[in-house]
Design a protein around this motif. Structure first.
Motif, PDB file in Angstrom:
ATOM      1  N   ALA A  55       0.828  -1.207   0.000  1.00  0.00           N
ATOM      2  CA  ALA A  55       0.000   0.000   0.000  1.00  0.00           C
ATOM      3  C   ALA A  55       0.864   1.259   0.000  1.00  0.00           C
ATOM      4  O   ALA A  55       0.548   2.247  -0.681  1.00  0.00           O
ATOM      5  N   LYS A  56       1.944   1.226   0.749  1.00  0.00           N
ATOM      6  CA  LYS A  56       2.866   2.368   0.780  1.00  0.00           C
ATOM      7  C   LYS A  56       3.497   2.592  -0.590  1.00  0.00           C
ATOM      8  O   LYS A  56       3.698   3.731  -1.029  1.00  0.00           O
ATOM      9  N   THR A  57       3.797   1.514  -1.301  1.00  0.00           N
ATOM     10  CA  THR A  57       4.405   1.603  -2.627  1.00  0.00           C
ATOM     11  C   THR A  57       3.420   2.162  -3.648  1.00  0.00           C
ATOM     12  O   THR A  57       3.781   2.991  -4.496  1.00  0.00           O
TER      13      THR A  57
ATOM     14  N   TYR B  26      -3.306   2.543   7.093  1.00  0.00           N
ATOM     15  CA  TYR B  26      -4.752   2.251   7.032  1.00  0.00           C
ATOM     16  C   TYR B  26      -4.984   0.821   6.541  1.00  0.00           C
ATOM     17  O   TYR B  26      -5.804   0.083   7.101  1.00  0.00           O
ATOM     18  N   SER B  27      -4.274   0.449   5.484  1.00  0.00           N
ATOM     19  CA  SER B  27      -4.446  -0.889   4.901  1.00  0.00           C
ATOM     20  C   SER B  27      -4.044  -1.977   5.892  1.00  0.00           C
ATOM     21  O   SER B  27      -4.727  -3.006   6.022  1.00  0.00           O
ATOM     22  N   ALA B  28      -2.933  -1.742   6.585  1.00  0.00           N
ATOM     23  CA  ALA B  28      -2.475  -2.714   7.581  1.00  0.00           C
ATOM     24  C   ALA B  28      -3.497  -2.874   8.694  1.00  0.00           C
ATOM     25  O   ALA B  28      -3.746  -3.984   9.182  1.00  0.00           O
ATOM     26  N   PHE B  29      -4.121  -1.760   9.089  1.00  0.00           N
ATOM     27  CA  PHE B  29      -5.141  -1.813  10.145  1.00  0.00           C
ATOM     28  C   PHE B  29      -6.362  -2.604   9.684  1.00  0.00           C
ATOM     29  O   PHE B  29      -6.910  -3.422  10.431  1.00  0.00           O
TER      30      PHE B  29
ATOM     31  N   PRO C 297      -5.838  -9.142   0.735  1.00  0.00           N
ATOM     32  CA  PRO C 297      -4.961  -7.991   1.021  1.00  0.00           C
ATOM     33  C   PRO C 297      -5.074  -6.891  -0.049  1.00  0.00           C
ATOM     34  O   PRO C 297      -5.020  -5.703   0.271  1.00  0.00           O
ATOM     35  N   LEU C 298      -5.240  -7.294  -1.305  1.00  0.00           N
ATOM     36  CA  LEU C 298      -5.341  -6.323  -2.397  1.00  0.00           C
ATOM     37  C   LEU C 298      -6.630  -5.507  -2.272  1.00  0.00           C
ATOM     38  O   LEU C 298      -6.639  -4.288  -2.477  1.00  0.00           O
TER      39      LEU C 298
ATOM     40  N   ALA D  15      -8.820   0.988   1.529  1.00  0.00           N
ATOM     41  CA  ALA D  15      -8.266   1.916   2.513  1.00  0.00           C
ATOM     42  C   ALA D  15      -8.324   3.362   2.048  1.00  0.00           C
ATOM     43  O   ALA D  15      -8.496   4.284   2.860  1.00  0.00           O
ATOM     44  N   LYS D  16      -8.211   3.575   0.766  1.00  0.00           N
ATOM     45  CA  LYS D  16      -8.207   4.947   0.252  1.00  0.00           C
ATOM     46  C   LYS D  16      -9.541   5.651   0.494  1.00  0.00           C
ATOM     47  O   LYS D  16      -9.614   6.880   0.511  1.00  0.00           O
ATOM     48  N   GLY D  17     -10.607   4.867   0.671  1.00  0.00           N
ATOM     49  CA  GLY D  17     -11.906   5.463   0.949  1.00  0.00           C
ATOM     50  C   GLY D  17     -11.945   6.240   2.249  1.00  0.00           C
ATOM     51  O   GLY D  17     -12.785   7.133   2.427  1.00  0.00           O
ATOM     52  N   ILE D  18     -11.029   5.926   3.183  1.00  0.00           N
ATOM     53  CA  ILE D  18     -11.000   6.620   4.471  1.00  0.00           C
ATOM     54  C   ILE D  18     -10.744   8.105   4.284  1.00  0.00           C
ATOM     55  O   ILE D  18     -11.239   8.939   5.042  1.00  0.00           O
TER      56      ILE D  18
END
Length: 291
Positions: free
Chosen positions: A28-30, A39-42, A263-264, A270-273
């Motif tokens: 996600a960071k990449t 956010y994604s990890a959470f 995971p994908l 996560a971007k929706g946050i």
């Protein structure tokens, strides 16, 4: 020598859990940035799906854990490492075969903007990638054929191509069981631990946070026209995996067989946050931890 150990089994799965969280963050960071990586990890760390199948000692969580690293090293153009990871996935569980076409396509489209790579060279990368993955997997195929007389399931030797052909001819992209009702065993669906088409089961394994954020992410794309080009590395594997999943499992559509793309989807959601009101963030944290 000490016999079966529940404690050791849980430590084993806990290690995969950590590998999954870090891999999701890294990818996600990449693709996005560090904030969305967190956010994604959470999201993935608090998803009931992951905890449930870790406790059951299913191999689906290791498959989910390895997938982000496969995509990450393809993006970074570290194809040899990606090849080893793909081979490892083949050894872990057979549903990883469904990700192989997506990996090849990503190799084909992954061209460096600063130093463009010709299509011919990218196609050569795909060929070499396929050969090396096959080399890694061949000993496992031979072992299965010698000892179980089958590659996918015992005693399927000589019947694989016929089965695939039948599936494609009778149920290509169909969402129904190709067998006649009288041919189905009435009790066999009881063996499904996580039926995808059961709404209560869907919520039980995915919780409230992930589905809500996924829907909100889709809405945000339509509303704000916010689509990052790098997101193709998330979308292509999902779009290829899902049709193959419905074709391959033929009515045995378990949620756990979706593990490679979870995971994908978490990263995508996560971007929706970022499009939510600030006061909603603490609620998301609480809901995630409760789940």
């Amino acid at each position: 020598p000490g016999g079966v150990s529940d404690d050791l089994a849980q430590i084993y799965m806990a290690v995969w859990y950590i590998v999954l969280i870090f891999g999701t963050y890294l990818l996600a960071k990449t693709i996005y940035d560090e904030q969305l990586g967190l956010y994604s990890a959470f999201i993935i760390a608090t998803m009931p799906f992951i905890v449930s199948f870790s406790i059951l000692f299913f191999i689906d969580v290791p498959i989910a854990a390895v997938t982000p690293y496969l995509i990450y090293f393809i993006i970074k153009r570290r194809y040899l490492v990606a090849c080893v990871i793909m081979g490892l996935m083949f050894l872990l569980k057979e549903n990883s075969y469904l990700l192989f076409p997506a990996a090849c396509l990503l190799l084909l489209i992954n061209s460096n903007n600063s130093q463009p790579v010709s299509f011919l060279k990218r196609f050569l990368h795909v060929i070499l990638f396929s050969i090396l993955v096959l080399v890694i997997t061949l000993p496992n195929f031979k072992f299965k054929l010698d000892n179980f007389h089958g590659i996918l399931v015992p005693h399927d030797r000589g019947a694989i191509f016929a089965t695939v052909s039948k599936l494609l001819k009778t149920s290509y992209l169909s969402l129904h069981d190709m067998r006649k009702p009288e041919e189905r065993k009435p009790e066999e669906r009881n063996y499904l631990t996580s039926p995808l088409l059961s709404f209560p089961t869907f919520l039980k394994y995915f919780g409230l946070l992930f589905p809500s954020l996924f829907l909100w992410r889709l809405i945000s794309i339509l509303k704000y026209k916010d689509f990052h080009l790098m997101e193709v590395f998330l979308i292509i594997p999902v779009m290829i995996y899902l049709p193959l999943y419905f074709i391959a499992f033929q009515g045995w559509w378990e949620i756990r067989y979706l593990a490679p793309i979870i995971p994908l989807l978490s990263i995508f959601s996560a971007k929706g946050i970022r499009y939510l009101k600030t006061w909603i963030s603490p609620i998301i944290v609480v809901v995630g931890l409760v789940m």
